[in-house]
Design an enzyme around this catalytic site. Structure first.
Site, PDB file in Angstrom:
ATOM      1  N   GLU A 300       0.452  -1.123  -0.152  1.00 32.22           N
ATOM      2  CA  GLU A 300       0.366  -0.055  -0.052  1.00 32.22           C
ATOM      3  C   GLU A 300       1.325   1.816  -0.137  1.00 32.22           C
ATOM      4  O   GLU A 300       1.591   1.333   0.894  1.00 32.22           O
ATOM      5  CB  GLU A 300      -0.655   0.028   1.517  1.00 32.22           C
ATOM      6  CG  GLU A 300      -1.549   1.372   1.216  1.00 32.22           C
ATOM      7  CD  GLU A 300      -2.364   1.669   2.371  1.00 32.22           C
ATOM      8  OE1 GLU A 300      -3.402   2.434   2.434  1.00 32.22           O
ATOM      9  OE2 GLU A 300      -3.118   0.411   3.325  1.00 32.22           O
ATOM     10  N   ASN A 355      -4.677   5.156  -2.166  1.00 31.27           N
ATOM     11  CA  ASN A 355      -5.565   5.182  -1.352  1.00 31.27           C
ATOM     12  C   ASN A 355      -6.433   6.470  -2.400  1.00 31.27           C
ATOM     13  O   ASN A 355      -5.500   7.087  -3.363  1.00 31.27           O
ATOM     14  CB  ASN A 355      -5.674   5.823  -0.238  1.00 31.27           C
ATOM     15  CG  ASN A 355      -5.113   4.136   0.372  1.00 31.27           C
ATOM     16  OD1 ASN A 355      -6.038   3.971   1.336  1.00 31.27           O
ATOM     17  ND2 ASN A 355      -4.017   4.649   0.756  1.00 31.27           N
ATOM     18  N   GLU A 387      -8.316   2.057  -3.479  1.00 30.84           N
ATOM     19  CA  GLU A 387      -8.619   1.294  -2.097  1.00 30.84           C
ATOM     20  C   GLU A 387      -9.337   3.003  -1.699  1.00 30.84           C
ATOM     21  O   GLU A 387      -9.399   4.386  -1.950  1.00 30.84           O
ATOM     22  CB  GLU A 387      -8.285   1.477  -1.014  1.00 30.84           C
ATOM     23  CG  GLU A 387      -6.895   0.615  -1.078  1.00 30.84           C
ATOM     24  CD  GLU A 387      -6.166   0.678   0.492  1.00 30.84           C
ATOM     25  OE1 GLU A 387      -6.146   1.139   1.289  1.00 30.84           O
ATOM     26  OE2 GLU A 387      -5.158  -0.280   0.293  1.00 30.84           O
ATOM     27  N   ASP A 417     -11.807   0.482   1.885  1.00 30.80           N
ATOM     28  CA  ASP A 417     -11.249   1.154   3.509  1.00 30.80           C
ATOM     29  C   ASP A 417     -11.991   1.320   4.438  1.00 30.80           C
ATOM     30  O   ASP A 417     -13.507   1.636   3.859  1.00 30.80           O
ATOM     31  CB  ASP A 417     -10.457   1.855   2.250  1.00 30.80           C
ATOM     32  CG  ASP A 417      -9.038   1.965   3.698  1.00 30.80           C
ATOM     33  OD1 ASP A 417      -8.767   1.241   4.250  1.00 30.80           O
ATOM     34  OD2 ASP A 417      -8.409   2.953   3.775  1.00 30.80           O
ATOM     35  N   GLU A 474      -6.155  -5.023   8.707  1.00 33.47           N
ATOM     36  CA  GLU A 474      -5.462  -3.471   8.646  1.00 33.47           C
ATOM     37  C   GLU A 474      -4.744  -4.048  10.007  1.00 33.47           C
ATOM     38  O   GLU A 474      -5.694  -4.120  11.631  1.00 33.47           O
ATOM     39  CB  GLU A 474      -5.697  -2.036   8.451  1.00 33.47           C
ATOM     40  CG  GLU A 474      -6.158  -2.350   7.298  1.00 33.47           C
ATOM     41  CD  GLU A 474      -7.004  -0.566   7.018  1.00 33.47           C
ATOM     42  OE1 GLU A 474      -6.166  -0.434   5.989  1.00 33.47           O
ATOM     43  OE2 GLU A 474      -7.681  -0.472   7.591  1.00 33.47           O
TER      44      GLU A 474
END
Length: 521
Positions: A300, A355, A387, A417, A474
């Site tokens: 990520e 993201n 995301e 997310d 996460e």
């Protein structure tokens, strides 16, 4: 006029003088009349009588014309004055709510405090400026349409005027109002702010729909005689924005620290603009681990910025500024381009997760921007995972659906997310297509101490399996968390237990070391 003529004796003297001038004029006119009679009699045979008659008629006509012209000029002046007054009213009033606008506020003149005022009631001439900004107006506008939004603003204006004097309520544009209040003590200032919030936040029925908006209020007192009124309005604005940052329906009085905060933010905004131009903000990468095989299945990308003084600026701070100032698009494209180039060094099966902020989901060109960056940097769309938070999807659901469909059709993966922390999680799963859901770290951190949290995690994982959607946990930081998630069948893990965000040059060695450790058992 001289002082003498302002006295009684002076006025009497002036009257006598006027009477004398009048008598002299009457005498002069009679003398002229006698002269004309004598003139006509002497020269009658030469047609003098006709000449005098013609002059008399001409004079009479000129007099009548002059009177008519004066009447016309007066009408013209009245029409011009009326048109000027109408134009001035239009320039100084909001066309929708009919309230005075910012220009009228800048022209406002308030009574100055006199010695009598000070000796009488010390609060009589206190002037307090209240700045009001509506919360959630855009959502209501989307719900009831622009006409409904206009009706809401008109009703809000009426409610504010019912509390403050209508002549002292201004609309500065959009959903921002200003109230000038006189004679309030500090205790009553706070109470007045609370009344404004209560009035604005009551439900407003529009076309059968009960619409609700919030309100943030900031206020400060005008230092009368020492500064322009606009300075106090600016401080009230700062207090209002500080109140807005504290949550919905808050009010705050101005404090000097707010000015310092704004100055620091302005400095940071300037630094951010330069940093984006110099591409000083870099992506770091946190590994995503396939919990079934233990291999790295992706990274990520997380934005990191250290300024020229060596100070690390937290991502929520500079990303928030980028969103508010419109710099987010340039920052997003630059970071995505860097990440795509870095991802080319990874194995083909390793995904790049990136993201997208809620603000960007309102951009109808977002998908085309992403495709352009992928094409320019030769990264296949199938290797990119976008995301999106649940909150980003509620800003404009129709636009969000179009963007997600375009990305899906091109092969880009979509991850939901912070699952479980936004609005209507299940509704989002039903409306949009997702390839992965990421369970928020707040659930992972507390599930062992809360039976309900554990049941929620079990339900999320079960939901993912039933919908054939991968799940990522996460914030995994402990081996016991990892062991429990493995038992529950979680697909992907992310957290400090596996690795912290790292620069691009460390990702290859991380993958190599991970594979070597797995090979050695």
């Amino acid at each position: 006029m001289p002082v003498f003529f302002q006295s009684r004796a002076g006025r009497q003297c002036l009257l006598v003088m006027a009477l004398g001038v009048t008598l002299w004029l009457v005498g002069a006119i009679l003398e002229l009349d006698n002269w004309l009679v004598a003139f006509v009699g002497a020269y009658e045979s030469y047609g003098a009588d006709k000449l005098v008659l013609a002059l008399g008629i001409g004079g009479a006509m000129s007099f009548v014309y002059s009177i008519l012209r004066i009447v016309d000029l007066r009408k013209e002046m009245e029409l011009r004055a009326s048109a000027q007054a109408k134009a001035d009213w239009t320039a100084t009033h909001d066309h929708l709510t009919k309230l005075p606008n910012r220009y009228a506020f800048e022209r406002k003149v308030l009574p100055r405090r006199t010695k009598t005022d000070v000796e009488g009631d010390e609060w009589e001439q206190n002037v307090t400026i209240f700045s009001i900004d509506l919360d959630g107006f855009k959502k209501v506008n989307d719900l009831v349409g622009h006409n409904g939004g206009d009706a809401l603003l008109i009703e809000v204006a009426k409610r504010i005027c019912a509390i403050g004097n209508a002549d002292c309520v201004y609309r500065f544009g959009g959903d921002e109002f200003v109230v000038v209040a006189l004679g309030l003590s500090p205790r009553h200032e706070e109470r007045f702010a609370c009344l404004l919030i209560q009035a604005v936040t009551r439900p407003i029925h529009i076309n059968g729909v009960a619409a609700e908006v919030g309100a943030s209020v900031g206020y400060d007192r005008w230092q009368q005689g020492r500064e322009p009124l606009e300075d106090a309005a600016h401080r009230a604005d700062l207090a209002m924005y500080e109140a807005k940052s504290r949550g919905p329906n808050q009010n705050m009085a101005f404090e000097a620290s707010m000015q310092d905060k704004v100055a620091k933010r302005a400095t940071l905004e300037s630094k951010l603009r330069i940093a984006i131009q110099k591409k000083a903000i870099r992506p770091f990468y946190q590994p995503l681990i396939d919990l079934k095989t233990g291999t790295v299945c992706g990274f990520e990308a997380l934005a990191r910025w250290t300024d020229e003084e060596g100070v690390a600026i937290p991502p929520p701070v500079f990303i928030g500024i980028a969103e508010e100032t419109g710099m987010i698009t340039e920052l997003f494209e630059d970071l995505l381009a860097q990440a795509c180039r870095d991802a080319l060094a990874w194995d083909d099966h390793v995904m790049l997760s990136f993201n997208v902020s809620p603000v960007q989901m309102e951009d109808k060109l977002l998908a085309s921007r992403i495709f352009k960056v992928l094409s320019a940097n030769s990264l296949p769309p199938r290797r990119l995972e976008i995301e999106i938070t649940e909150n980003a999807l509620i800003q404009d659901p129709a636009v969000a659906a179009i963007i997600l469909d375009e990305l899906h059709d091109a092969g880009v993966q979509i991850a939901l997310d912070d699952f479980g922390t936004g609005y209507s999680s299940l509704a989002q799963l039903a409306r949009y297509r997702f390839d992965k859901i990421k369970i928020d770290k707040s659930f992972i951190a507390t599930y062992r101490d809360d039976d309900r949290q554990e049941k929620i995690i079990r339900a999320m994982l079960g939901l993912g399996r039933s919908l054939n959607i991968q799940t990522t946990a996460e914030g995994i930081e402990e081996h016991r968390q990892l062991g429990h998630l493995l038992q529950l069948g979680c697909d992907v893990g992310q957290g400090y237990l596996f690795g912290k965000p790292m620069p691009a040059e460390d990702t290859r060695s991380f993958i190599f070391d991970r594979d070597a450790a797995l090979a050695n058992g």
